[in-house]
Design an enzyme around this catalytic site. Structure first.
Site, PDB file in Angstrom:
ATOM      1  N   ASP A 113       0.859  -1.185   0.000  1.00 20.62           N
ATOM      2  CA  ASP A 113       0.000   0.000   0.000  1.00 20.62           C
ATOM      3  C   ASP A 113       0.902   1.244   0.000  1.00 20.62           C
ATOM      4  O   ASP A 113       1.779   1.344  -0.853  1.00 20.62           O
ATOM      5  CB  ASP A 113      -0.951  -0.069   1.209  1.00 20.62           C
ATOM      6  CG  ASP A 113      -1.919   1.093   1.305  1.00 20.62           C
ATOM      7  OD1 ASP A 113      -2.896   1.121   0.550  1.00 20.62           O
ATOM      8  OD2 ASP A 113      -1.685   1.986   2.134  1.00 20.62           O
ATOM      9  N   HIS A 310      -7.168  -6.147  -1.243  1.00 24.12           N
ATOM     10  CA  HIS A 310      -6.067  -5.206  -1.023  1.00 24.12           C
ATOM     11  C   HIS A 310      -5.036  -5.673  -0.010  1.00 24.12           C
ATOM     12  O   HIS A 310      -3.866  -5.331  -0.123  1.00 24.12           O
ATOM     13  CB  HIS A 310      -6.645  -3.864  -0.562  1.00 24.12           C
ATOM     14  CG  HIS A 310      -5.619  -2.794  -0.390  1.00 24.12           C
ATOM     15  ND1 HIS A 310      -4.858  -2.325  -1.436  1.00 24.12           N
ATOM     16  CD2 HIS A 310      -5.214  -2.108   0.713  1.00 24.12           C
ATOM     17  CE1 HIS A 310      -4.035  -1.384  -0.995  1.00 24.12           C
ATOM     18  NE2 HIS A 310      -4.222  -1.245   0.302  1.00 24.12           N
TER      19      HIS A 310
END
Length: 331
Positions: A113, A310
């Site tokens: 991320d 994610h």
């Protein structure tokens, strides 16, 4: 080194040795396990070193010195008051300071991320320090192009993109901090493959006029990879620190654009690896960046899309660990 501890983490397991190191931010908290070549693990938003709990023991067992840090503004690391203290060049400086404080001259840096962007730009700016780079979920895009705030402002039409929503100090904090645990549960579920909203539901990356991100998150459910103890750990960290330090990363994107102008369009020449999720918007939105890897990551050793959302190293730890070890073992 400022201090060290081997106290158990929540749930009673010792994931590694906790140390607090001197760095540009004042102090950076790390969790270390194993001996051998240094592998520095950098988390994203809204997470902590704990995001790498399933990688630390595996990397250590394979003969690596695995070190997961709390990025400045998170956990036990320093939280400067000035929002400008969270610009990318400062985070790169923290990473360099950690490597040196650990008594090493170089490291492989791996990020997820925001950590992927921090890792990539650390490798770009400090190629002598970071000899290889692994990127999880967020593809590498070279500095340059349009000003970020202008790009994000154009996304979503009447809705507001979450990055724009995070810009004004105090605004997102007012949504999140009254119930940090519930908000965290919601965002982890919203972006995990097994609990994310259906394709025809309102996108949790956008905010309706007058609305909040929270109202688009699933409620009453946790993703399969997250236990109540895991959620308690994350919640306790943010209940202690608040979210301003973490959110200040988003509030420096235009500063980064200015600071890194000299690197506009530059490739990362060290060996690199990319892992993304087939159901991760962060990966899919930047598919053009993946297509450009022959130019932007000329020494890419592998690019893999896994069936997940994610939170890739938590959703698919065994596959991620296997691919990380293949990458590391072949350097």
């Amino acid at each position: 080194m400022v201090g060290r501890s081997t106290s158990p983490d929540r749930g009673g397991t010792v994931t590694g040795e906790h140390r607090v190191l001197e760095a540009g931010a004042g102090r950076i908290h790390v969790v270390e396990r194993g001996t051998g070549p240094l592998v520095l693990l950098v988390h994203g938003f809204p997470e902590s070193w704990y995001s790498w709990r399933r990688q630390l023991p595996v990397l250590a067992a394979a003969g690596y010195r695995a070190v997961a840090l709390d990025v400045r503004g998170y956990g036990r690391s320093s939280r400067p008051q000035d929002p400008a203290a969270y610009r990318m060049l400062d985070l790169i400086s923290d990473n360099v300071s950690v490597v040196r404080a650990l008594g090493e001259d170089s490291a492989v840096i791996i990020g997820h991320d925001w950590g992927a962007t921090i890792a990539a730009q650390s490798a770009l700016v400090e190629p002598g320090m970071f000899r290889a780079v692994g990127l999880l979920s967020v593809p590498y895009t070279p500095p340059g192009g349009p000003r970020p705030s202008e790009v994000f402002a154009r996304m979503g039409g009447e809705q507001e993109f979450y990055v724009s929503y995070f810009q004004r100090p105090g605004r997102a904090e007012a949504e999140i901090e009254p119930d940090a645990r519930g908000w965290l549960a919601g965002i982890y579920s919203a972006l995990s493959a097994d609990t994310m909203p259906a394709a025809d539901a309102a996108d949790p990356h956008f905010v309706a006029p007058g609305g909040t991100l929270r109202e688009r998150f699933p409620s009453g459910v946790l993703p399969f990879w997250m236990s109540q103890d895991d959620l308690d750990f994350y919640a306790a960290e943010f209940e202690r620190t608040g979210f301003t330090g973490a959110l200040n990363r988003y509030r420096n994107m235009d500063r980064d654009w200015e600071d890194l102008a000299a690197y506009a369009g530059s490739p990362i020449k060290q060996p690199s690896l990319f892992l993304g999720g087939t159901r991760d918007a962060s990966t899919m939105w930047l598919s053009d960046a993946i297509d450009a890897y022959p130019q932007t990551l000329p020494n890419l050793t592998g690019s893999h899309l896994l069936d997940c959302g994610h939170w890739i190293q938590q959703e698919r730890p065994d596959e991620v660990n296997r691919l990380l070890l293949e990458f590391l073992d072949n350097l």
